[in-house]
Design a protein around this motif. Structure first.
Motif, PDB file in Angstrom:
ATOM      1  N   TYR A 162      50.795  45.524  35.201  1.00 19.46           N
ATOM      2  CA  TYR A 162      52.092  46.052  34.801  1.00 19.46           C
ATOM      3  C   TYR A 162      52.522  45.464  33.460  1.00 19.46           C
ATOM      4  N   PHE A 201      61.815  55.269  46.274  1.00 20.32           N
ATOM      5  CA  PHE A 201      60.511  54.789  45.806  1.00 20.32           C
ATOM      6  C   PHE A 201      60.307  53.337  46.256  1.00 20.32           C
ATOM      7  N   ASP A 218      53.023  55.324  41.378  1.00 23.07           N
ATOM      8  CA  ASP A 218      54.106  55.834  42.215  1.00 23.07           C
ATOM      9  C   ASP A 218      55.177  54.778  42.478  1.00 23.07           C
ATOM     10  N   ASP A 219      55.264  53.797  41.602  1.00 23.41           N
ATOM     11  CA  ASP A 219      56.082  52.605  41.849  1.00 23.41           C
ATOM     12  C   ASP A 219      57.340  52.615  40.982  1.00 23.41           C
ATOM     13  N   TRP A 220      58.120  53.677  41.060  1.00 25.95           N
ATOM     14  CA  TRP A 220      59.148  53.914  40.053  1.00 25.95           C
ATOM     15  C   TRP A 220      60.328  52.949  40.135  1.00 25.95           C
ATOM     16  N   TYR A 221      60.731  52.553  41.319  1.00 24.27           N
ATOM     17  CA  TYR A 221      61.796  51.538  41.392  1.00 24.27           C
ATOM     18  C   TYR A 221      61.315  50.226  40.795  1.00 24.27           C
ATOM     19  N   ASN A 222      60.107  49.833  41.153  1.00 22.61           N
ATOM     20  CA  ASN A 222      59.569  48.583  40.613  1.00 22.61           C
ATOM     21  C   ASN A 222      59.432  48.658  39.095  1.00 22.61           C
ATOM     22  N   HIS A 223      58.999  49.805  38.567  1.00 21.39           N
ATOM     23  CA  HIS A 223      58.910  49.948  37.116  1.00 21.39           C
ATOM     24  C   HIS A 223      60.288  49.859  36.466  1.00 21.39           C
ATOM     25  N   ALA A 224      61.260  50.545  37.039  1.00 22.86           N
ATOM     26  CA  ALA A 224      62.604  50.509  36.460  1.00 22.86           C
ATOM     27  C   ALA A 224      63.139  49.087  36.442  1.00 22.86           C
ATOM     28  N   LEU A 256      67.199  54.114  43.313  1.00 22.11           N
ATOM     29  CA  LEU A 256      65.751  54.305  43.326  1.00 22.11           C
ATOM     30  C   LEU A 256      65.038  53.645  44.506  1.00 22.11           C
TER      31      LEU A 256
END
Length: 394
Positions: free
Chosen positions: A166, A218, A226-232, A214
């Motif tokens: 990441y 997610f 598919d890890d959109w909350y973690n990315h945000a 999110l």
């Protein structure tokens, strides 16, 4: 990922701080905490790669003291480190450097360091009868047949090295932005609030918004795509650290707000533990669930800001041991989880009492990581595989 401790002598528009040694201490401490957290994962009831025969829920409240914020803090500090690296090199050189210092350890780790974790996992969870070498051959061939109750282990995997993957992706995105525009002075007016009491409030509200909007949709997967909350959450922390790194007033303000931030974090933690205990065996009202997501965000930011503030107040110095520790955290990080999983699996076979097993696992983990680092830093061919420069620094 080595933290720069002195800014470039050339003037920059957002004003370089004169000392940031405390951030090296924060980075060392955050990675050290991660090692002990993963030792804890061997003993709690949550699902993990391997479990002790003494696993139980008793230590879970202690684990939840740091779980909301430890990785967010690491991404924040990584953003700060990236900002200081940019003061010494062009965006293009930064990208080349990060590709080598993060990409090579990631690929090596996935091929060599991580597979023993997956082997122990299939031995413990599905009673795999083959040898490690047989498993490793299947691992390298992307075998997808290790399944239990319809849940299959995806191979190859990066396990704990998801953080490296990441961070590499975030750095590449940031580098692409920097190549087109390196002038960050226009952002100064947007972040003046960070030098006042709003530093305690606005990041908390932003984290609460992410968790409300999110997290229910997610859940965290560490699978990148598919890890959109973690990315945000993680990319925001990375960018926030990058933008704030050279603003003197931010760190002075963090020191000023350290006690209110600590009180906020502790109060939020106490509230969450009461909530988890009350609703351990029943579903809470949806309104209360949403409110506790905001409390979770308060624990996240309260502890992060408190750690930064107390570190600036008490750890803004550079003893001779600090460069050694700072350079060692990445090799320690790459090695530690494989050591914990394999050593824990082996110790479990000895049938030791819980206390002795825990002490032995801590001792083996620390000794193996320290010994591994001492070997790695002395062997030029090994150094790039663990995120260190080919030439050893003094």
């Amino acid at each position: 990922m080595t933290m720069a401790t002195a800014p470039s002598p050339a003037p920059v528009p957002d004003g370089p701080p004169t000392r940031l040694d405390f951030l090296d201490w924060v980075r060392v401490g955050a990675f050290g905490l991660l090692i002990f957290y993963h030792i804890g994962m061997f003993y709690v009831s949550w699902d993990w790669h391997a479990k002790s025969g003494h696993a139980s829920p008793w230590a879970e409240p202690l684990m939840m003291l740091s779980s909301p914020w430890r990785l967010t803090l690491l991404f924040l500090v990584s953003g700060i480190a990236t900002r200081f690296m940019l003061a010494k090199m062009s965006p293009g050189r930064l990208l080349r450097s990060r590709l080598a210092r993060l990409g090579i350890p990631l690929l090596f780790g996935m091929a060599v360091i991580v597979p023993p974790q997956s082997y122990v996992e299939v031995v413990e969870k599905i009673a795999y009868p083959g040898s490690y070498w047989e498993f490793w051959g299947q691992y390298l061939r992307f075998y997808q047949g290790f399944c239990r109750d319809g849940d299959c282990l995806i191979l190859p995997t990066w396990n704990h090295l998801w953080f490296v993957a990441y961070l590499l992706v975030y750095t590449l995105i940031l580098g692409a932005i920097l190549i087109t525009n390196r002038d960050w002075s226009r952002l100064n007016p947007l972040f003046r609030w960070t030098e006042g009491p709003l530093l305690l409030i606005l990041p908390w509200l932003a984290l609460a918004g992410l968790r409300l909007g999110l997290a229910p949709i997610f859940p965290i997967t560490h699978a990148l795509v598919d890890d959109w909350y973690n990315h945000a959450l993680s990319f925001s922390a990375f960018l926030f650290g990058f933008v704030l790194a050279r603003r003197i007033g931010v760190w002075e303000n963090a020191q000023h707000l350290r006690w209110p931030a600590l009180i906020l974090g502790l109060a939020a933690y106490a509230g969450l533990q009461l909530y988890y205990t009350t609703y351990a065996d029943r579903d809470p009202p949806e309104t209360l669930r949403a409110a506790m997501r905001c409390v979770y965000a308060a624990q996240q930011w309260g502890f992060i800001l408190a750690i930064l503030g107390f570190a600036r107040r008490h750890l803004n110095h550079r003893p001779p041991i600090l460069p050694y520790l700072s350079r060692g955290v990445f090799p320690f990080y790459i090695l530690h989880q494989t050591v914990i999983v394999c050593a824990g699996h082996g110790l479990k076979q000895l049938g030791l009492p819980a206390g002795w097993e825990f002490i032995a696992l801590m001792a083996v983990t620390l000794a193996a990581c320290l010994g591994g680092y001492e070997i790695i830093r002395r062997v030029p061919l090994l150094r790039p595989l663990f995120g260190l420069p080919y030439t050893q620094l003094p």
